[in-house]
Design an enzyme around this catalytic site. Structure first.
Site, PDB file in Angstrom:
ATOM      1  N   CYS A   2       0.841  -1.177   0.000  1.00 28.61           N
ATOM      2  CA  CYS A   2       0.000   0.000   0.000  1.00 28.61           C
ATOM      3  C   CYS A   2       0.881   1.233   0.000  1.00 28.61           C
ATOM      4  O   CYS A   2       2.079   1.146   0.252  1.00 28.61           O
ATOM      5  CB  CYS A   2      -0.900   0.021   1.235  1.00 28.61           C
ATOM      6  SG  CYS A   2      -1.921  -1.460   1.434  1.00 28.61           S
ATOM      7  N   ARG A  33       1.874   1.574  -6.003  1.00 26.44           N
ATOM      8  CA  ARG A  33       1.980   0.649  -4.879  1.00 26.44           C
ATOM      9  C   ARG A  33       0.645  -0.002  -4.538  1.00 26.44           C
ATOM     10  O   ARG A  33       0.582  -0.908  -3.702  1.00 26.44           O
ATOM     11  CB  ARG A  33       2.518   1.382  -3.639  1.00 26.44           C
ATOM     12  CG  ARG A  33       3.908   1.940  -3.799  1.00 26.44           C
ATOM     13  CD  ARG A  33       4.323   2.735  -2.595  1.00 26.44           C
ATOM     14  NE  ARG A  33       4.446   1.889  -1.422  1.00 26.44           N
ATOM     15  CZ  ARG A  33       5.598   1.442  -0.938  1.00 26.44           C
ATOM     16  NH1 ARG A  33       6.725   1.757  -1.544  1.00 26.44           N
ATOM     17  NH2 ARG A  33       5.631   0.699   0.131  1.00 26.44           N
ATOM     18  N   TRP A 118      -3.741  -1.920  -2.044  1.00 25.75           N
ATOM     19  CA  TRP A 118      -3.745  -3.140  -2.852  1.00 25.75           C
ATOM     20  C   TRP A 118      -4.220  -4.248  -1.922  1.00 25.75           C
ATOM     21  O   TRP A 118      -3.566  -4.569  -0.941  1.00 25.75           O
ATOM     22  CB  TRP A 118      -2.356  -3.430  -3.408  1.00 25.75           C
ATOM     23  CG  TRP A 118      -2.276  -4.574  -4.362  1.00 25.75           C
ATOM     24  CD1 TRP A 118      -2.625  -4.576  -5.683  1.00 25.75           C
ATOM     25  CD2 TRP A 118      -1.763  -5.892  -4.090  1.00 25.75           C
ATOM     26  NE1 TRP A 118      -2.368  -5.796  -6.240  1.00 25.75           N
ATOM     27  CE2 TRP A 118      -1.850  -6.627  -5.289  1.00 25.75           C
ATOM     28  CE3 TRP A 118      -1.256  -6.506  -2.949  1.00 25.75           C
ATOM     29  CZ2 TRP A 118      -1.439  -7.954  -5.382  1.00 25.75           C
ATOM     30  CZ3 TRP A 118      -0.846  -7.836  -3.036  1.00 25.75           C
ATOM     31  CH2 TRP A 118      -0.950  -8.530  -4.240  1.00 25.75           C
ATOM     32  N   ASN A 145       0.648   0.435   6.107  1.00 24.77           N
ATOM     33  CA  ASN A 145       1.296  -0.369   5.074  1.00 24.77           C
ATOM     34  C   ASN A 145       1.980  -1.529   5.772  1.00 24.77           C
ATOM     35  O   ASN A 145       2.768  -1.320   6.694  1.00 24.77           O
ATOM     36  CB  ASN A 145       2.324   0.464   4.304  1.00 24.77           C
ATOM     37  CG  ASN A 145       3.024  -0.340   3.220  1.00 24.77           C
ATOM     38  OD1 ASN A 145       2.460  -1.290   2.693  1.00 24.77           O
ATOM     39  ND2 ASN A 145       4.244   0.023   2.910  1.00 24.77           N
ATOM     40  N   GLY A 146       1.686  -2.764   5.357  1.00 24.65           N
ATOM     41  CA  GLY A 146       2.283  -3.928   5.990  1.00 24.65           C
ATOM     42  C   GLY A 146       1.230  -4.944   6.372  1.00 24.65           C
ATOM     43  O   GLY A 146       0.158  -5.015   5.770  1.00 24.65           O
ATOM     44  N   GLU A 560      12.733 -13.705 -17.694  1.00 27.29           N
ATOM     45  CA  GLU A 560      12.308 -12.329 -17.479  1.00 27.29           C
ATOM     46  C   GLU A 560      11.458 -11.817 -18.629  1.00 27.29           C
ATOM     47  O   GLU A 560      10.463 -11.100 -18.407  1.00 27.29           O
ATOM     48  CB  GLU A 560      13.534 -11.432 -17.273  1.00 27.29           C
ATOM     49  CG  GLU A 560      13.235  -9.950 -17.106  1.00 27.29           C
ATOM     50  CD  GLU A 560      12.398  -9.628 -15.885  1.00 27.29           C
ATOM     51  OE1 GLU A 560      11.886  -8.493 -15.810  1.00 27.29           O
ATOM     52  OE2 GLU A 560      12.247 -10.504 -15.005  1.00 27.29           O
ATOM     53  N   LYS A 564       7.586 -10.495 -18.229  1.00 31.28           N
ATOM     54  CA  LYS A 564       7.098  -9.176 -18.623  1.00 31.28           C
ATOM     55  C   LYS A 564       5.805  -9.299 -19.438  1.00 31.28           C
ATOM     56  O   LYS A 564       4.848  -8.553 -19.227  1.00 31.28           O
ATOM     57  CB  LYS A 564       8.165  -8.435 -19.438  1.00 31.28           C
ATOM     58  CG  LYS A 564       9.289  -7.876 -18.602  1.00 31.28           C
ATOM     59  CD  LYS A 564       8.859  -6.718 -17.769  1.00 31.28           C
ATOM     60  CE  LYS A 564       9.281  -6.687 -16.352  1.00 31.28           C
ATOM     61  NZ  LYS A 564       9.449  -7.748 -15.501  1.00 31.28           N
ATOM     62  N   GLU A 567       3.028 -10.329 -17.053  1.00 35.09           N
ATOM     63  CA  GLU A 567       2.642  -9.295 -16.085  1.00 35.09           C
ATOM     64  C   GLU A 567       1.727  -8.236 -16.688  1.00 35.09           C
ATOM     65  O   GLU A 567       0.709  -7.867 -16.084  1.00 35.09           O
ATOM     66  CB  GLU A 567       3.890  -8.586 -15.541  1.00 35.09           C
ATOM     67  CG  GLU A 567       4.662  -9.354 -14.499  1.00 35.09           C
ATOM     68  CD  GLU A 567       5.874  -8.591 -14.028  1.00 35.09           C
ATOM     69  OE1 GLU A 567       6.110  -8.587 -12.812  1.00 35.09           O
ATOM     70  OE2 GLU A 567       6.580  -7.991 -14.861  1.00 35.09           O
ATOM     71  N   HIS A 583      12.495 -32.539 -23.041  1.00 34.91           N
ATOM     72  CA  HIS A 583      11.973 -33.243 -21.879  1.00 34.91           C
ATOM     73  C   HIS A 583      10.576 -32.728 -21.509  1.00 34.91           C
ATOM     74  O   HIS A 583      10.265 -32.526 -20.340  1.00 34.91           O
ATOM     75  CB  HIS A 583      12.933 -33.083 -20.701  1.00 34.91           C
ATOM     76  CG  HIS A 583      14.299 -33.596 -20.976  1.00 34.91           C
ATOM     77  ND1 HIS A 583      14.619 -34.932 -20.971  1.00 34.91           N
ATOM     78  CD2 HIS A 583      15.429 -32.948 -21.326  1.00 34.91           C
ATOM     79  CE1 HIS A 583      15.894 -35.093 -21.269  1.00 34.91           C
ATOM     80  NE2 HIS A 583      16.417 -33.895 -21.503  1.00 34.91           N
ATOM     81  N   LYS A 684       3.445  -2.617  -7.032  1.00 36.97           N
ATOM     82  CA  LYS A 684       4.874  -2.550  -6.738  1.00 36.97           C
ATOM     83  C   LYS A 684       5.137  -2.861  -5.269  1.00 36.97           C
ATOM     84  O   LYS A 684       4.273  -2.637  -4.424  1.00 36.97           O
ATOM     85  CB  LYS A 684       5.366  -1.131  -7.042  1.00 36.97           C
ATOM     86  CG  LYS A 684       6.852  -1.036  -7.346  1.00 36.97           C
ATOM     87  CD  LYS A 684       7.129  -1.387  -8.783  1.00 36.97           C
ATOM     88  CE  LYS A 684       8.509  -0.963  -9.209  1.00 36.97           C
ATOM     89  NZ  LYS A 684       8.795  -1.380 -10.585  1.00 36.97           N
TER      90      LYS A 684
END
Length: 689
Positions: A2, A33, A118, A145-146, A560, A564, A567, A583, A684
């Protein structure tokens, strides 16, 4: 995860409209965030509140209790809304117009708090948004936040004492606990300060948090505290000077009454840079109390009844306002992709020497690192991928075994960490919950702990023994781009520094240093592929899935690049180790499935050529990333599409190779009509598990 923000003006007149806009702009800077709901709290006044009750319009904010309020002053006004910040802004102005609140009223001193969320505990909804309240009359309000790990126990206790809960959040126990502490003290005829109430609340809380408290019992005061989550105090002292120059260098000077000033709390430096460059990063268990223009800092200690007063020096923020604005770009992700030549330059500035590197943050601990039994690279998501890209040449230059750990998996397994290990923790924000828990685990086991982070003053930066600041600049887009490449470069310099005592690798190190110095130019060159990657995105817009094959240095690039696309474009994509193709993954190949194979020149090039031939034999829809001028030798037919990139030294090739995939993800997202900077379900700085 948050964003929290607060603004207090002292001895300087500010209209209510101005205060609202400062709070809204603070939330806009923090929206990356969290953006599923938000809220603010500002002051009412007695005349307005009595008018709301006695004028037949009902009580403010829908309450129907009789006057007076328990505090004897008008309760704060709380506005909360589901959705993004602009939904809150629109609803607030609609509501204040309906209640006929005077936005032009000026306050010589006023404290407002704000929050963008969030969702973790409870679905996105106004009742679960912050500020959370102690109940009727909003006597105590908190933004958080937390995560509070013992909230269920606290909730049961408070319920037995007559409190009722409206939200599904873990946060709601905090303001109710504050009211409980305050009421108990008043019943005993004790006078308690706002800071004393908060420290007693802290004594009951378990978990990680940054908190800002506002209360009608303590008008025009704010109290903030933290444990585990970042919290920044920004200070702007105003003078008659046209430049409004800051007149102080430490917090002690702020205890002088009378000087006009504006004070800010934020969970991120990005939200205060447009107001001031003077800031203080709070340390764990510090409590900051703002009253009558004074700033007091207390150090909370479980073993002591009263916290000790401490003095702290202010720091000067090096960030510029332009870094938090999009400029001429359409999106922050687009801007940050194109900023990579600059971010790489700033990451290396002052650190690259002709025959070595200078990393002041590691200097005192280098001997211990070099004598490690092994180096363990630990991260989550993009940061894990950056570490994976560096592992091969960290092993090569240091001759120390290097292992990889996903932070959450390390914790789940309680994997072995020894005193002889060096554990390197990689996190863009420095606040990633799993990474910080893994850090605590490594510290408990006696390992040397090194931090690689982009955020000054973050928990990771403070708790590790030493580290390297990535220095990529503020990254607003949720999908990390410039921080990823700068993390690779920062760890590459770390590898060079660790291996600096080995004569046998001197020539190799010098070639890498030369490659690093020229890397920003190569990145500028590869960014010219922008229009080509947009055309590729247009051809893939209807695809359901995408596979990306890489190996060696570019296995991390495959992971990566696929991440991207996943995401932001919300398209299924998988990064795979090309050596494992036969495999299992080979069964997926047909003429409809797009497959990107990374085949730039390095030690794995011939093996990748074999992979391309096998995929072509099965009519795979091939897209090959190759070194400039090599498309004719790697593309088996005219149906194979080539992406030619500049060639650099093998261990730095992942920095160049990821950029076309970043551009592809960006253009796919725009073409598919999705939000680039704020992708669905993501935000984020993952500060909860």
């Amino acid at each position: 995860m948050c964003g929290i923000f607060a603004y207090l003006n002292y001895n300087v007149g500010r209209e209510r409209r101005y205060i609202l806009e400062v709070l809204f702009n603070g939330l806009r800077r923090l929206e990356y965030r969290g953006y599923d709901s938000s809220g603010i709290a500002i002051d009412s006044d007695l005349a307005f509140f009595k008018k709301q009750i006695n004028g037949g319009g009902g009580a403010a904010r829908g309450e129907d209790s009789s006057w007076p309020s328990p505090s004897g002053s008008a309760p704060p006004l709380v506005f909360r809304q589901e959705g993004k910040i602009e939904s809150l802004v629109s609803s607030v102005y609609t509501e204040v117009d309906e209640m006929d609140l005077n936005l032009e009223e000026s306050f010589n001193v006023h404290a407002g708090i704000a929050h963008t969320r969030w969702a973790t505990h409870g679905v996105p909804a106004p009742r679960n948004s912050h500020p959370q309240s102690s109940g009727e009359w909003n006597e105590f309000l908190v933004v958080h936040n937390g995560i509070i790990t013992n909230y269920e126990v606290l909730k049961e206790t408070l319920t037995r004492h007559g409190f009722t809960f409206e939200s599904e959040t873990d946060t709601e126990v905090i303001p109710k606990l504050a009211k409980f502490v305050y009421d108990k003290a008043r019943e005993g005829d004790q006078t308690v300060t706002f800071a004393q109430v908060v420290t007693e609340v802290m004594r009951q809380l378990e978990g990680a948090y940054a908190l800002i408290f506002k209360s009608s019992h303590y008008p025009n005061e704010l109290v903030a505290c933290k444990r585990g989550s970042t919290l920044i105090l920004g200070v702007k002292e105003l003078t008659d000077n046209k430049n409004r120059r800051a007149l102080f260098h430490d917090v002690k000077s702020l205890t002088k009454n009378g000087q006009p000033k504006e004070l800010f709390f934020s969970s991120d430096l990005c939200a205060i840079v447009e107001h001031t460059k003077n800031y203080l990063a709070l340390e764990d268990n510090e409590v900051v109390h703002i009253k009558d223009g004074c700033v007091s800092i207390l150090k909370f200690d479980y073993g002591k009844e009263k916290p000790a007063s401490v003095q702290r020096a202010l720091s000067v923020l090096e960030m510029e306002v332009e870094q938090i604005k999009k400029g001429h770009y359409d999106h922050f992700m687009q801007k940050e992709i194109h900023e990579q030549p600059h971010s790489l330059t700033t990451t290396m500035r002052g650190r690259l020497k002709d025959h070595g590197v200078l990393l002041g943050g590691l200097k005192e601990h280098m001997k211990t690192i070099r004598h490690s039994r092994r180096i363990v690279l630990i991260g989550c998501g993009t940061s894990y991928n950056a570490a994976l890209a560096v592992r091969p040449f960290l092993e090569e230059l240091s001759s120390i075994p290097v292992t990889m750990e996903l932070a959450s998996d390390l914790l789940d397994r309680q994997g072995p960490i020894y005193r002889e290990d060096t554990a390197v923790f990689v996190s863009q924000s420095g606040e990633t919950a799993d990474t910080l828990l893994a850090l605590d685990y490594a510290l408990e086991n006696g390992a040397m702990c090194v931090g690689i982070t982009n955020t000054v003053g973050s928990t990771l930066a403070r708790k590790t023994h030493c580290g390297v600041h990535v220095n990529a600049g503020c990254e607003i887009g949720v999908a990390s781009t410039k921080a990823y490449t700068s993390q690779i470069v920062a760890m590459a310099m770390m590898a060079l520094a660790i291996g600096d005592d080995r004569i046998s690798t001197k020539a190799r190190r010098e070639s890498i240093i030369y490659g690093l110095s020229d890397l920003p130019n190569k990145v500028r060159e590869v960014l010219k592929l922008d229009s080509e990657m947009k055309a590729l995105a247009e051809s893939l817009i209807d695809a359901q899935s995408l596979l990306v094959f890489g190996r060696g240095y570019n296995y991390a690039t495959a992971l990566e690049g696929a991440l991207k696309v996943k995401e932001v474009a919300l398209m299924h994509s998988e990064g795979m180790l090309a050596g494992e193709m036969k495999h299992g993954p080979l069964a997926l190949v047909d003429e409809t499935l797009p497959i990107i194979v990374i085949a730039t020149h390095d030690a794995c090039f011939s093996k990748q050529q074999s992979v391309i031939q096998q995929l072509h034999a099965r009519k795979g829809r091939l897209i090959v990333m190759c070194s400039k001028g090599a498309s004719s030798s790697v593309c088996p037919s005219e149906f194979c599409r080539a992406i030619e990139v500049p060639q650099v030294i093998d261990c730095l090739q992942p920095v160049v190779n990821i950029i076309p995939l970043q551009l592809l993800a960006y253009h796919l997202t725009v073409l598919r009509g999705f939000d680039v900077d704020q992708p669905r379900n993501l935000a984020k700085s993952v500060t909860t598990q």
